[in-house]
Design an enzyme around this catalytic site. Structure first.
Site, mmCIF file in Angstrom:
data_model
loop_
_atom_site.group_PDB
_atom_site.id
_atom_site.type_symbol
_atom_site.label_atom_id
_atom_site.label_comp_id
_atom_site.label_asym_id
_atom_site.label_seq_id
_atom_site.Cartn_x
_atom_site.Cartn_y
_atom_site.Cartn_z
ATOM 1 N N HIS A 41 47.944 34.313 42.404
ATOM 2 C CA HIS A 41 46.712 34.970 42.282
ATOM 3 C C HIS A 41 46.847 35.697 40.684
ATOM 4 O O HIS A 41 47.797 36.354 40.350
ATOM 5 C CB HIS A 41 46.639 36.088 43.308
ATOM 6 C CG HIS A 41 46.801 35.311 44.656
ATOM 7 N ND1 HIS A 41 47.256 36.128 45.638
ATOM 8 C CD2 HIS A 41 46.222 34.007 44.886
ATOM 9 C CE1 HIS A 41 47.145 35.299 46.785
ATOM 10 N NE2 HIS A 41 46.704 34.020 46.149
ATOM 11 N N TYR B 137 52.801 46.790 46.902
ATOM 12 C CA TYR B 137 52.444 46.651 45.477
ATOM 13 C C TYR B 137 51.419 47.593 45.222
ATOM 14 O O TYR B 137 50.319 47.777 45.810
ATOM 15 C CB TYR B 137 52.206 45.406 44.951
ATOM 16 C CG TYR B 137 51.065 44.479 45.519
ATOM 17 C CD1 TYR B 137 49.875 44.321 44.920
ATOM 18 C CD2 TYR B 137 51.198 44.142 46.730
ATOM 19 C CE1 TYR B 137 48.931 43.528 45.367
ATOM 20 C CE2 TYR B 137 50.210 43.181 47.440
ATOM 21 C CZ TYR B 137 48.996 43.059 46.478
ATOM 22 O OH TYR B 137 48.014 42.369 47.200
ATOM 23 N N LYS C 47 50.695 44.855 38.284
ATOM 24 C CA LYS C 47 51.111 44.768 39.716
ATOM 25 C C LYS C 47 52.801 45.297 39.615
ATOM 26 O O LYS C 47 53.487 44.792 38.760
ATOM 27 C CB LYS C 47 51.226 43.747 40.548
ATOM 28 C CG LYS C 47 49.568 43.064 40.751
ATOM 29 C CD LYS C 47 49.691 41.800 41.668
ATOM 30 C CE LYS C 47 48.150 41.405 41.786
ATOM 31 N NZ LYS C 47 48.274 40.005 42.569
ATOM 32 N N ASP D 129 44.571 29.508 48.998
ATOM 33 C CA ASP D 129 45.399 29.120 48.172
ATOM 34 C C ASP D 129 45.882 27.468 48.006
ATOM 35 O O ASP D 129 46.299 27.207 46.996
ATOM 36 C CB ASP D 129 46.820 29.877 48.305
ATOM 37 C CG ASP D 129 46.874 31.277 48.252
ATOM 38 O OD1 ASP D 129 45.996 31.863 47.655
ATOM 39 O OD2 ASP D 129 47.784 31.925 48.641
#
Length: 184
Positions: A62, A131, A71, A171
Site C-alpha cells: 500500500h 504504526y 510509517k 489487495d
C-alpha cells in the site's frame, strides 16, 4: 535506541534498549529527538493505527500517491515479515525492496518513508500491528502494487510461511509496478 540503515538507506530499523526482570519489561518505543536524528529530518506524526491479523494474512503493498504517508511500524503481538518498496522513480533504489521480521519478541520497528509501498505477511498464529503515519488516511489516493509482482521478486516465503497468503479483495487487485502510478 539503536538505529540501523538498511540496504535502502532511507529505510531505518530501530531496536530499543529493553530493561527487564521477573516482573516484566520497559522500553521507550518512540522518542522524537532520537527518531528525527536517525532519519535526518524533523518528522511529525498525524495518526496511529492498530490492526490484528491471523497467520498467512498479507496486507499490501500500500501507499498514497497524494498525501503520502511515512510509517513507523511495529508488532506488539506475534510476528510479521515487513516489506518496504521504493516507489520514487527518481531514486537510485527505485523498484528495490527491503524486508525485516518484526515481532513482539524482538521489539524492532521499521521506518518506511514517504514514497514507499508497504506491506506485511503474518508469520505467527496472529499478530497485532501498530504504526504511526505522517499524514492522514486518504482512501481516494490509496494505491496498491501487487504483492507478488515478478519485477519486484519479494521473497515472502523466506521466513517459515509456506502457504498461499490470504489477501483482501483490494489487495488482490494490486497493479504490477510497470502499470502503477508511482512518485516522481
Amino acid at each position: 535506541m539503536k538505529a540501523t540503515r538498511t540496504a535502502i538507506p532511507d529505510v531505518v530499523v530501530f531496536e530499543p534498549k529493553v530493561w527487564g526482570d521477573s516482573r516484566g519489561f520497559f522500553f521507550e518505543s518512540y522518542t522524537k529527538r532520537v527518531f528525527d536524528e536517525a532519519v535526518g529530518r524533523d518528522v511529525s506524526f498525524m495518526q496511529d493505527n492498530h490492526s490484528r491479523s491471523v497467520r498467512g494474512v498479507l496486507r499490501g503493498l500500500h501507499y498514497q500517491i497524494r498525501s503520502p504517508q511515512g510509517k513507523l511500524v511495529r508488532v506488539t503481538e506475534g510476528a510479521v515479515y515487513d516489506v518496504a518498496v521504493d516507489l520514487r522513480r527518481s531514486s537510485p533504489t527505485f523498484g528495490r525492496w527491503v524486508g525485516e521480521v518484526l515481532s513482539a519478541e524482538n521489539k524492532k520497528q521499521l521506518w518506511v518513508p514517504e514514497g514507499f509501498g508497504h506491506g506485511f505477511l503474518v508469520l505467527s498464529e496472529s499478530a497485532e500491528f501498530l504504526y504511526k503515519t505522517t499524514d492522514y488516511y486518504a482512501p481516494e489516493h490509496e494505491r496498491c502494487v501487487m504483492w507478488n509482482d515478478p519485477q519486484l521478486g519479494i521473497d515472502w516465503l523466506a521466513h517459515g510461511f509456506d502457504g498461499e497468503p490470504a489477501l483482501s479483495a483490494k489487495d488482490g487487485k494490486g497493479l504490477l509496478l510497470k502499470d502503477a502510478e508511482v512518485f516522481a
